[in-house]
Design an enzyme around this catalytic site. Structure first.
Site, PDB file in Angstrom:
ATOM      1  N   GLY A   1       2.943   5.800  -2.960  1.00  0.00           N
ATOM      2  CA  GLY A   1       4.078   6.552  -3.472  1.00  0.00           C
ATOM      3  C   GLY A   1       3.988   6.771  -4.969  1.00  0.00           C
TER       4      GLY A   1
ATOM      5  N   VAL B   1       0.834  -1.204   0.000  1.00  0.00           N
ATOM      6  CA  VAL B   1       0.000   0.000   0.000  1.00  0.00           C
ATOM      7  C   VAL B   1       0.868   1.253   0.000  1.00  0.00           C
ATOM      8  CG1 VAL B   1      -1.842   1.244   1.187  1.00  0.00           C
ATOM      9  CG2 VAL B   1      -1.829  -1.255   1.197  1.00  0.00           C
ATOM     10  N   ASP B   2       1.952   1.242   0.764  1.00  0.00           N
ATOM     11  CA  ASP B   2       2.886   2.368   0.727  1.00  0.00           C
ATOM     12  C   ASP B   2       3.463   2.556  -0.669  1.00  0.00           C
ATOM     13  OD1 ASP B   2       2.864   3.527   3.253  1.00  0.00           O
ATOM     14  OD2 ASP B   2       4.313   2.123   4.081  1.00  0.00           O
ATOM     15  N   VAL B   3       3.817   1.461  -1.316  1.00  0.00           N
ATOM     16  CA  VAL B   3       4.387   1.544  -2.660  1.00  0.00           C
ATOM     17  C   VAL B   3       3.367   2.132  -3.641  1.00  0.00           C
ATOM     18  CG1 VAL B   3       5.277   0.194  -4.599  1.00  0.00           C
ATOM     19  CG2 VAL B   3       6.033  -0.315  -2.263  1.00  0.00           C
TER      20      VAL B   3
END
Length: 395
Positions: free
Chosen positions: A172, A167-169
């Site tokens: 980003g 999810v962070d990727v």
């Protein structure tokens, strides 16, 4: 060579993963990225190990190449003044503080845009700046709350997170898209804008067919292990020595699969003749396929099926993934310098030379003295900041 973001100054007030991944991508495309870190500690991920590099953690180094680092204490008035000056000069500001935290320091969007109307100001949060503002945004928690874990794992097992902070990727990458769109709009209008992304929205946007299936039917999908809810066979199948991933996206591919397995009649069986029929008789289909796959090893079947244009591959590890990319001539890594480990390259390949040579991830505060001198100089022009050096700033 002129690169797309040459001359663009990015003030990076983000840490951990989503923001730093965005700013590293901008640095790859030529932007000068000044990473603002806490004195003494720096980005949280500098201490997230093992594994460790010689100067910090491999986690930190994965998303911070080609940047300049300055340590500024935002609780100190002198350092805060320098941070405000950096934001005033920047083309792009990226931050992932708790909503409202930078507003109280005169570094929120309204304050920055008042003195820098062309700024593209990107805020990354966990759950938005409204009713979810007080919730701390961590990838693992969003995978749980947003439903990704509910569709990941074996049907009879526990919900499972993805093997990377997915999810962070995704967030980003969404932030990068948003910043580039805003810069493109600014090139036409001269006006900056605020860009807002949050982990939950990026996750929901990534659920694609699973999300739309829910929206159409009102039924939330569940876990199916390696199976696909709408396609069969599209899963891992057991061979003589291990697992083989097989993905037949159409009836022609299934017919070729049946032929390679030595039983072309499978494709004429009314239970398996169409994708809809195969999905409806999945258990019988898997039993029939695995009975035939048991005759040889997964590597043998991979070679034979690939030659027949049937998507198939053994289940390998990350080392094997890099080795495959090397064999295919994809050049999966770049070198940030002779004294640094290789890194995963910028994922897009361009016919023009649009990506800058990789610079090393910076030690904490490595460029601090030069950046402080530049900010204190009063110069309104962008400086030629060299992310391959330590402390060198020319005005």
């Amino acid at each position: 060579m002129t690169r797309p973001l040459d001359g663009v100054l990015v003030a990076d007030f983000s840490r951990v993963l989503a923001g730093p991944l965005c700013t590293m991508t901008l640095a790859d495309l030529g932007a000068t990225v000044v990473k603002v870190e806490r004195p003494g500690a720096g980005d949280d991920t500098r201490s997230w190990g093992p594994p460790w590099s010689e100067t910090s953690s491999t986690y930190f180094e994965s998303v911070n190449r080609s940047k300049l680092s300055v340590a500024l204490d935002l609780a100190d008035e002198a350092d805060l003044a320098l941070a405000r000056e950096l934001a005033r000069r920047a083309d792009v500001v990226i931050e992932n503080f708790k909503p409202g935290a930078l507003d109280r320091k005169g570094l929120g969007y309204e304050d920055v845009a008042a003195g820098n109307p062309g700024v593209v100001y990107c805020s990354i949060t966990g759950f938005g700046a409204g009713a979810g503002a007080d919730r701390l945004g961590y990838d693992f928690i969003v995978q749980a709350l947003g439903g990704l874990m509910s569709i990941t794992g074996d049907a009879g097992g526990e919900p499972t997170k993805a093997g990377v902070a997915l999810v962070d990727v995704l967030t980003g990458k969404d932030a990068t898209i948003g910043v580039l769109a805003a810069l493109s709009a600014r090139a036409r209008t001269g006006a900056g804008c605020r860009v807002e992304v949050n982990l939950l929205s990026s996750l929901l946007g990534s659920l694609v067919n699973q999300a739309q299936g829910f929206l159409e039917t009102g039924r939330a999908p569940g876990r199916m292990g390696n199976r696909h809810p709408s396609i069969a066979p599209y899963e891992t199948l057991r061979c003589r020595d291990g697992l083989l991933a097989v993905a037949c996206g159409n009836d022609g591919q299934f017919a070729r699969l049946a032929t390679v397995l030595g039983d072309p009649g499978l494709a004429r069986d009314e239970r398996f003749a169409t994708n809809t029929a195969r999905v409806g008789h999945r258990d019988a289909l898997v039993a029939a396929l695995e009975a035939r796959l048991a005759a040889a090893d997964a590597a043998d079947w991979e070679a034979r099926l690939t030659a027949a244009q049937v998507p198939a591959g053994r289940v390998g590890d990350i080392a094997e993934g890099f080795a495959l990319a090397e064999r295919l001539g994809l050049g999966p890594t770049v070198s940030p310098g002779p004294d640094h480990a290789p890194q995963v390259r910028h994922a897009v390949t361009y016919s023009a030379d649009l990506v800058r040579p990789a610079g090393p991830p910076p030690p904490l505060g490595a460029h601090g003295s030069g950046i402080r001198a530049w900010l204190a100089s009063g110069s309104a022009s962008l400086s030629d900041l060299d992310p391959t050096s330590t402390g060198q700033v020319s005005s």
